[in-house]
Design an enzyme around this catalytic site. Structure first.
Site, PDB file in Angstrom:
ATOM      1  N   ARG A 104       0.804  -1.210   0.000  1.00 18.76           N
ATOM      2  CA  ARG A 104       0.000   0.000   0.000  1.00 18.76           C
ATOM      3  C   ARG A 104       0.840   1.264   0.000  1.00 18.76           C
ATOM      4  O   ARG A 104       0.311   2.371   0.012  1.00 18.76           O
ATOM      5  CB  ARG A 104      -0.839  -0.003   1.275  1.00 18.76           C
ATOM      6  CG  ARG A 104      -2.316   0.062   1.037  1.00 18.76           C
ATOM      7  CD  ARG A 104      -2.942  -0.028   2.412  1.00 18.76           C
ATOM      8  NE  ARG A 104      -4.310   0.311   2.382  1.00 18.76           N
ATOM      9  CZ  ARG A 104      -5.286  -0.594   2.344  1.00 18.76           C
ATOM     10  NH1 ARG A 104      -5.015  -1.860   2.266  1.00 18.76           N
ATOM     11  NH2 ARG A 104      -6.519  -0.187   2.375  1.00 18.76           N
TER      12      ARG A 104
ATOM     13  N   ARG B 244     -18.473  -2.488   9.259  1.00 17.34           N
ATOM     14  CA  ARG B 244     -17.145  -2.092   9.741  1.00 17.34           C
ATOM     15  C   ARG B 244     -17.177  -0.684  10.331  1.00 17.34           C
ATOM     16  O   ARG B 244     -17.837   0.207   9.795  1.00 17.34           O
ATOM     17  CB  ARG B 244     -16.150  -2.120   8.575  1.00 17.34           C
ATOM     18  CG  ARG B 244     -15.496  -3.460   8.406  1.00 17.34           C
ATOM     19  CD  ARG B 244     -14.738  -3.600   7.126  1.00 17.34           C
ATOM     20  NE  ARG B 244     -13.753  -2.565   6.840  1.00 17.34           N
ATOM     21  CZ  ARG B 244     -12.921  -2.616   5.805  1.00 17.34           C
ATOM     22  NH1 ARG B 244     -12.948  -3.654   4.982  1.00 17.34           N
ATOM     23  NH2 ARG B 244     -12.053  -1.638   5.585  1.00 17.34           N
TER      24      ARG B 244
HETATM   25  P1  AP5 Z   1      -8.682  -2.887   3.928  1.00 20.49           P
HETATM   26  O1  AP5 Z   1      -9.484  -3.848   4.672  1.00 20.49           O
HETATM   27  O2  AP5 Z   1      -7.651  -3.388   2.972  1.00 20.49           O
HETATM   28  O3  AP5 Z   1      -9.683  -1.870   3.240  1.00 20.49           O
HETATM   29  P2  AP5 Z   1      -9.629  -1.012   1.871  1.00 20.49           P
HETATM   30  O4  AP5 Z   1      -8.416  -1.123   1.022  1.00 20.49           O
HETATM   31  O5  AP5 Z   1      -9.996   0.336   2.321  1.00 20.49           O
HETATM   32  O6  AP5 Z   1     -10.574  -1.735   0.970  1.00 20.49           O
HETATM   33  P3  AP5 Z   1     -11.976  -2.184   1.323  1.00 20.49           P
HETATM   34  O7  AP5 Z   1     -11.917  -3.491   2.065  1.00 20.49           O
HETATM   35  O8  AP5 Z   1     -12.712  -1.077   1.988  1.00 20.49           O
HETATM   36  O9  AP5 Z   1     -12.604  -2.347  -0.124  1.00 20.49           O
HETATM   37  P4  AP5 Z   1     -12.480  -3.458  -1.248  1.00 20.49           P
HETATM   38  O10 AP5 Z   1     -11.758  -2.896  -2.420  1.00 20.49           O
HETATM   39  O11 AP5 Z   1     -11.985  -4.774  -0.706  1.00 20.49           O
HETATM   40  O12 AP5 Z   1     -13.996  -3.559  -1.639  1.00 20.49           O
HETATM   41  P5  AP5 Z   1     -15.081  -4.688  -1.339  1.00 20.49           P
HETATM   42  O13 AP5 Z   1     -14.841  -5.867  -2.228  1.00 20.49           O
HETATM   43  O14 AP5 Z   1     -15.225  -4.945   0.129  1.00 20.49           O
HETATM   44  O15 AP5 Z   1      -7.895  -1.913   4.926  1.00 20.49           O
HETATM   45  C1  AP5 Z   1      -8.532  -1.301   6.024  1.00 20.49           C
HETATM   46  C2  AP5 Z   1      -7.524  -0.513   6.842  1.00 20.49           C
HETATM   47  O16 AP5 Z   1      -6.484  -1.398   7.336  1.00 20.49           O
HETATM   48  C3  AP5 Z   1      -6.770   0.572   6.068  1.00 20.49           C
HETATM   49  O17 AP5 Z   1      -7.476   1.787   6.024  1.00 20.49           O
HETATM   50  C4  AP5 Z   1      -5.467   0.657   6.891  1.00 20.49           C
HETATM   51  O18 AP5 Z   1      -5.651   1.425   8.037  1.00 20.49           O
HETATM   52  C5  AP5 Z   1      -5.210  -0.785   7.312  1.00 20.49           C
HETATM   53  N1  AP5 Z   1      -4.353  -1.495   6.348  1.00 20.49           N
HETATM   54  C6  AP5 Z   1      -4.701  -2.579   5.579  1.00 20.49           C
HETATM   55  N2  AP5 Z   1      -3.681  -2.971   4.812  1.00 20.49           N
HETATM   56  C7  AP5 Z   1      -2.644  -2.125   5.072  1.00 20.49           C
HETATM   57  C8  AP5 Z   1      -1.318  -2.000   4.574  1.00 20.49           C
HETATM   58  N3  AP5 Z   1      -0.846  -2.815   3.615  1.00 20.49           N
HETATM   59  N4  AP5 Z   1      -0.539  -1.002   5.064  1.00 20.49           N
HETATM   60  C9  AP5 Z   1      -0.992  -0.169   6.017  1.00 20.49           C
HETATM   61  N5  AP5 Z   1      -2.231  -0.220   6.539  1.00 20.49           N
HETATM   62  C10 AP5 Z   1      -3.059  -1.186   6.066  1.00 20.49           C
HETATM   63  O19 AP5 Z   1     -16.383  -3.927  -1.886  1.00 20.49           O
HETATM   64  C11 AP5 Z   1     -16.922  -2.832  -1.189  1.00 20.49           C
HETATM   65  C12 AP5 Z   1     -18.453  -2.919  -1.194  1.00 20.49           C
HETATM   66  O20 AP5 Z   1     -18.926  -2.713  -2.525  1.00 20.49           O
HETATM   67  C13 AP5 Z   1     -18.989  -4.289  -0.761  1.00 20.49           C
HETATM   68  O21 AP5 Z   1     -20.170  -4.076  -0.039  1.00 20.49           O
HETATM   69  C14 AP5 Z   1     -19.274  -5.033  -2.081  1.00 20.49           C
HETATM   70  O22 AP5 Z   1     -20.338  -5.955  -1.943  1.00 20.49           O
HETATM   71  C15 AP5 Z   1     -19.636  -3.869  -3.013  1.00 20.49           C
HETATM   72  N6  AP5 Z   1     -19.155  -4.076  -4.384  1.00 20.49           N
HETATM   73  C16 AP5 Z   1     -17.956  -4.598  -4.766  1.00 20.49           C
HETATM   74  N7  AP5 Z   1     -17.849  -4.614  -6.103  1.00 20.49           N
HETATM   75  C17 AP5 Z   1     -19.004  -4.058  -6.589  1.00 20.49           C
HETATM   76  C18 AP5 Z   1     -19.499  -3.781  -7.897  1.00 20.49           C
HETATM   77  N8  AP5 Z   1     -18.793  -4.069  -8.997  1.00 20.49           N
HETATM   78  N9  AP5 Z   1     -20.722  -3.194  -8.005  1.00 20.49           N
HETATM   79  C19 AP5 Z   1     -21.444  -2.901  -6.908  1.00 20.49           C
HETATM   80  N10 AP5 Z   1     -21.052  -3.155  -5.642  1.00 20.49           N
HETATM   81  C20 AP5 Z   1     -19.830  -3.720  -5.485  1.00 20.49           C
END
Ligand code: AP5
Length: 209
Positions: A88, A155
């Site tokens: 990241r 969350r």
């Molecule tokens: P993390 O859990 O990795 O969260 P994120 O990157 O913010 O990503 P999300 O999990 O929020 O989204 P996603 O892309 O996986 O989407 P999803 O498939 O769930 O990290 C959280 C925190 O941890 C960070 O802020 C940081 O503090 C820390 N952290 C983690 N890794 C780190 C690192 N390497 N270094 C430092 N800190 C770190 O989809 C989202 C929603 O949309 C779901 O409800 C889904 O059903 C819906 N959806 C998905 N695709 C579609 C579509 N095509 N159409 C309609 N709805 C959709």
């Protein structure tokens, strides 16, 4: 296949990882899922991570690099893996490289910021396995439980203010990684603004599956 999933919060990394892990027969390593598990267990790592995650900031590089290296050294990662949410920062990408981990492809899921708030405020997630659901786009099974039987929750970092911070951090610190891997010819980009199924089809095409 050693694959990195890249994209802003809510791009669908976890959603597509769930499909890809079955198709490719490799484990998904999600740093977000691992850090939230540590938070629930109340470990020292979890207490430290909570200070950053609750404000939408990144957990320090050395901490995250340590847990990923440890996880990748396990037997079930020998034949490949999917990294969701790591690296990241450029420093994390360099640490992966310095550890001798050869990445095959970086799948970049492209979504405009305007779509993100709606996606994340409607998201629900399994407390046990991390599977993502959405109140409109991917409803929780009728019994209210995840397919694994786990409890489904919202969350804490899926509130509007924290989502905005996470997006800012993404553009400033994570997006430059795309250039880093593009210079190595490893990036494939996919439009992730359509439905989940449309994105899955585009991912399959981009990865030649
Ligand atoms: P993390 O859990 O990795 O969260 P994120 O990157 O913010 O990503 P999300 O999990 O929020 O989204 P996603 O892309 O996986 O989407 P999803 O498939 O769930 O990290 C959280 C925190 O941890 C960070 O802020 C940081 O503090 C820390 N952290 C983690 N890794 C780190 C690192 N390497 N270094 C430092 N800190 C770190 O989809 C989202 C929603 O949309 C779901 O409800 C889904 O059903 C819906 N959806 C998905 N695709 C579609 C579509 N095509 N159409 C309609 N709805 C959709």
């Amino acid at each position: 296949m050693k694959l990195i999933l890249l994209g802003p919060p809510g791009a669908g990394k976890g959603t597509q990882a769930e499909v890809l892990t079955k198709k490719l027969g490799v484990e998904t390593i999600s740093t977000g899922v691992m850090l939230r598990a540590a938070m629930r267990e109340g470990t020292e790592l979890g207490k430290l991570a909570a200070q950053y995650i609750e404000g939408g900031k990144l957990v320090p590089d050395d901490v995250v690099v340590g847990i990923v290296k440890e996880r990748l050294s396990q037997d079930d990662c020998k034949n490949g893996f999917i990294l969701d949410g790591f690296p990241r920062t450029i420093a994390q990408a360099e640490a992966l490289n310095d550890a001798g981990v050869e990445i095959d492809k970086v799948l970049s899921l492209e979504v405009d910021d305007s779509v993100i708030v709606d996606r994340l405020s409607g998201r629900r997630e399994c407390k046990a396995c991390g599977t993502p659901y959405h109140i409109k786009n991917k409803p929780v099974p009728e019994n209210g439980k995840c397919v694994c039987g786990g409890e489904v929750i919202q969350r804490d970092d899926d509130n509007e203010e924290t989502i905005k911070n996470r997006l800012k951090v993404y553009h400033e610190q994570t997006e430059p990684i795309k250039e880093y891997y593009a210079a190595q010819g490893k990036v494939v980009s996919v439009d992730s603004e359509g439905t989940v199924e449309e994105t899955t089809a585009a991912v399959d095409k981009a990865l030649g599956l």
